[in-house]
Design an enzyme around this catalytic site. Structure first.
Site, PDB file in Angstrom:
ATOM      1  CG  HIS A   1       9.267  -1.205   4.117  1.00 52.28           C
ATOM      2  ND1 HIS A   1       8.847  -1.805   5.413  1.00 52.28           N
ATOM      3  CD2 HIS A   1       8.624  -1.477   3.246  1.00 52.28           C
ATOM      4  CE1 HIS A   1       7.395  -2.344   5.005  1.00 52.28           C
ATOM      5  NE2 HIS A   1       7.485  -2.061   3.567  1.00 52.28           N
TER       6      HIS A   1
ATOM      7  CG  HIS B   1       4.612  -4.689   5.911  1.00 46.53           C
ATOM      8  ND1 HIS B   1       4.228  -3.414   5.552  1.00 46.53           N
ATOM      9  CD2 HIS B   1       3.599  -4.867   7.156  1.00 46.53           C
ATOM     10  CE1 HIS B   1       3.479  -2.730   6.137  1.00 46.53           C
ATOM     11  NE2 HIS B   1       2.881  -3.553   6.907  1.00 46.53           N
TER      12      HIS B   1
ATOM     13  CE1 TYR C   1       7.811  -7.510   0.983  1.00 48.51           C
ATOM     14  CE2 TYR C   1       6.971  -5.673   2.289  1.00 48.51           C
ATOM     15  CZ  TYR C   1       6.792  -6.641   1.164  1.00 48.51           C
ATOM     16  OH  TYR C   1       5.786  -6.575   0.511  1.00 48.51           O
TER      17      TYR C   1
HETATM   18  C1  LIG Z   1      -1.983  -1.496  -1.445  1.00 51.49           C
HETATM   19  C2  LIG Z   1      -1.098  -1.345  -0.259  1.00 51.49           C
HETATM   20  C3  LIG Z   1       0.291  -1.152  -0.404  1.00 51.49           C
HETATM   21  C4  LIG Z   1       1.191  -0.855   0.701  1.00 51.49           C
HETATM   22  N1  LIG Z   1       2.286  -0.670   0.462  1.00 51.49           N
HETATM   23  C5  LIG Z   1       3.167  -0.447   1.416  1.00 51.49           C
HETATM   24  C6  LIG Z   1       4.634  -0.102   1.394  1.00 51.49           C
HETATM   25  O1  LIG Z   1       4.953   0.124   0.359  1.00 51.49           O
HETATM   26  N2  LIG Z   1       5.276   0.243   2.588  1.00 51.49           N
HETATM   27  C7  LIG Z   1       4.718   0.075   3.713  1.00 51.49           C
HETATM   28  O2  LIG Z   1       5.547   0.156   4.936  1.00 51.49           O
HETATM   29  N3  LIG Z   1       3.560  -0.239   3.986  1.00 51.49           N
HETATM   30  C8  LIG Z   1       2.745  -0.496   2.881  1.00 51.49           C
HETATM   31  N4  LIG Z   1       1.493  -0.919   3.063  1.00 51.49           N
HETATM   32  C9  LIG Z   1       0.930  -0.768   4.630  1.00 51.49           C
HETATM   33  C10 LIG Z   1       0.450   0.644   4.939  1.00 51.49           C
HETATM   34  O3  LIG Z   1       1.469   1.407   4.939  1.00 51.49           O
HETATM   35  C11 LIG Z   1      -0.231   0.698   6.071  1.00 51.49           C
HETATM   36  O4  LIG Z   1       0.684   0.370   7.065  1.00 51.49           O
HETATM   37  C12 LIG Z   1      -1.454  -0.347   6.203  1.00 51.49           C
HETATM   38  O5  LIG Z   1      -2.256   0.037   4.960  1.00 51.49           O
HETATM   39  C13 LIG Z   1      -2.249  -0.204   7.440  1.00 51.49           C
HETATM   40  O6  LIG Z   1      -2.897   1.342   7.407  1.00 51.49           O
HETATM   41  P1  LIG Z   1      -4.529   1.370   6.867  1.00 51.49           P
HETATM   42  O7  LIG Z   1      -5.294   0.419   7.602  1.00 51.49           O
HETATM   43  O8  LIG Z   1      -4.758   2.780   7.255  1.00 51.49           O
HETATM   44  O9  LIG Z   1      -4.559   1.202   5.448  1.00 51.49           O
HETATM   45  C14 LIG Z   1       0.517  -0.965   2.058  1.00 51.49           C
HETATM   46  C15 LIG Z   1      -0.913  -1.181   2.282  1.00 51.49           C
HETATM   47  C16 LIG Z   1      -1.488  -1.247   0.932  1.00 51.49           C
HETATM   48  C17 LIG Z   1      -2.955  -1.461   1.484  1.00 51.49           C
END
Ligand SMILES: Cc1cc2nc3c(=O)[nH]c(=O)nc-3n(C[C@H](O)[C@H](O)[C@H](O)COP(=O)(O)O)c2cc1C
Length: 369
Positions: A184, A187, A189
């Site tokens: 990861h 975001h 981190y």
């Molecule tokens: C509730 C939530 C939790 C997420 N947790 C993670 C995570 O643990 N690791 C990560 O790389 N991205 C995380 N993301 C980002 C998602 O992997 C994804 O990149 C993001 O939601 C965009 O895709 P989408 O538009 O299809 O939701 C999270 C997103 C949401 C909404």
């Protein structure tokens, strides 16, 4: 999203993802989505149902972010993979996904400064690339505010310890039965805190130039690929984003540098977040695209962020991605690939319950078709 077309890339999809050669070619990936239901940082039996609901034969799933050590946590009830108890707890979850024919990678993370004394061993300061504190952030329920404790910058000679934590976590993931790990690096981190100009103010060889800022994340890639093999490693990046106040002055150069550097390790895939995703929620207009990174990276390319079935199909047909990772829609639609196949309507996701700790509500109770 079942497209009968392979793209001639440096790493052949047929070889790298043999599971794609099932009756149809499944390009719909379960994106890593933190759910905060792993009490005491230990994966729980209810995750067996959650992940197996989202598994279809040949489907590719990535777990929620999973901590590499006891300093890696920044949220309540997120799982880890640094203790034997955690490894044992993951095993039945992985088995359930494999039993349904899925391929399952564990996403491993360290949150760095996106943490609080309350989540750290002995109430110590979180670690980061710098001592810059993160300002309080509104949570996704748009009611609560998350507070963060001022971090301490890692000393240069401590960096190999964290690299080793990632290496051991990857080893543990394989021991738990996972098919591989995703690093990861997105975001805001820890890995992103080193890569991004707005956070990394180091003056030694882990800061300053692009090459220096990417050094620590690439040391992690190096250690993990040597430990478990490059064909079991993916990397997630969000070079255009500004999550957790981690922003770069030249995101395209950063994205390209990482894509080219990752080629040297021959990892299985690079997973990039679309430039339209700037913060956690919502989307922005942008002239940027992931195409330069997709062109530079020789392995399989996963695109994520705000995709619909239509934009995902377009990306695959145009060759700007090999696979599309869906987060919010897959969370709310356990049978998302089937719904896409049938053009069926989608359940709406409930933002207010993304991170509530209930083992059922808005977790395993989203209805199937
Ligand atoms: C509730 C939530 C939790 C997420 N947790 C993670 C995570 O643990 N690791 C990560 O790389 N991205 C995380 N993301 C980002 C998602 O992997 C994804 O990149 C993001 O939601 C965009 O895709 P989408 O538009 O299809 O939701 C999270 C997103 C949401 C909404």
């Amino acid at each position: 999203m079942y497209i009968c077309k392979f793209h001639a890339r440096g790493v052949n999809l047929k070889l790298a993802f043999p599971f794609l050669l099932t009756t149809f070619l499944c390009r719909v990936v379960l994106a890593p989505v933190t759910r905060e239901r792993s009490y005491g940082n230990v994966p729980q039996p209810h995750a067996i149902l959650y992940y197996s609901q989202r598994t279809s034969k040949g489907g590719f799933l990535i777990t929620e972010a999973t901590g590499v050590s006891d300093t890696a946590q920044g949220y309540a009830h997120t799982p880890g993979i640094w203790t034997e108890e955690q490894v044992e707890a993951w095993k039945p979850i992985v088995d359930a996904v494999h039993d349904k024919g899925g391929v399952f990678f564990c996403q491993i993370w360290h949150v760095g400064r996106v943490s609080h004394y309350d989540y750290q061993p002995n109430g110590q300061a979180p670690i980061s690339s710098s001592n810059k504190a993160l300002t309080p952030q509104l949570k996704s329920n748009e009611l609560d505010v998350a507070e963060f404790s001022p971090p301490r910058p890692l000393a240069t000679d401590e960096i190999p310890i964290i690299v080793n934590d990632f290496r051991l976590a990857a080893r543990n993931a394989i021991e738990a039965g996972f098919d591989g790990v995703e690093l990861h690096g997105a975001h805001g981190y820890l890995l992103d805190q080193f890569m991004k100009y707005s956070v990394n103010d180091r003056t030694e060889h882990y800061g300053g130039t692009l090459e220096n800022r990417c050094r620590f994340p690439l040391e992690v890639v190096d250690a993990v690929t040597k430990e478990i093999g490059p064909d079991k490693v993916g990397n997630k990046a969000i070079t255009f984003g500004a999550h957790a106040e981690a922003e770069d002055c030249d995101p395209e150069a950063l994205g390209l540098y990482m894509a080219e550097a990752l080629n040297k390790y021959s990892i299985l895939y690079a997973h990039y977040v679309e430039p339209r995703i700037v913060k956690s929620e919502g989307q922005a207009e942008t002239n940027h695209s992931l195409l330069p990174m997709r062109t530079a990276f020789k392995g399989n390319f996963i695109s994520t962020g705000g995709h619909t079935k239509e934009t995902g199909n377009k990306a695959i047909v145009e060759g700007s991605a090999d696979l599309i990772a869906y987060g919010r829609q897959f969370m709310a639609n356990p049978d998302l690939p089937k719904r896409f196949e049938l053009n069926a309507p989608l359940n709406k996701y409930n933002r207010g319950t993304f991170y509530t700790p209930d083992p059922v509500i808005s977790y395993t109770d989203y209805p199937f078709l």
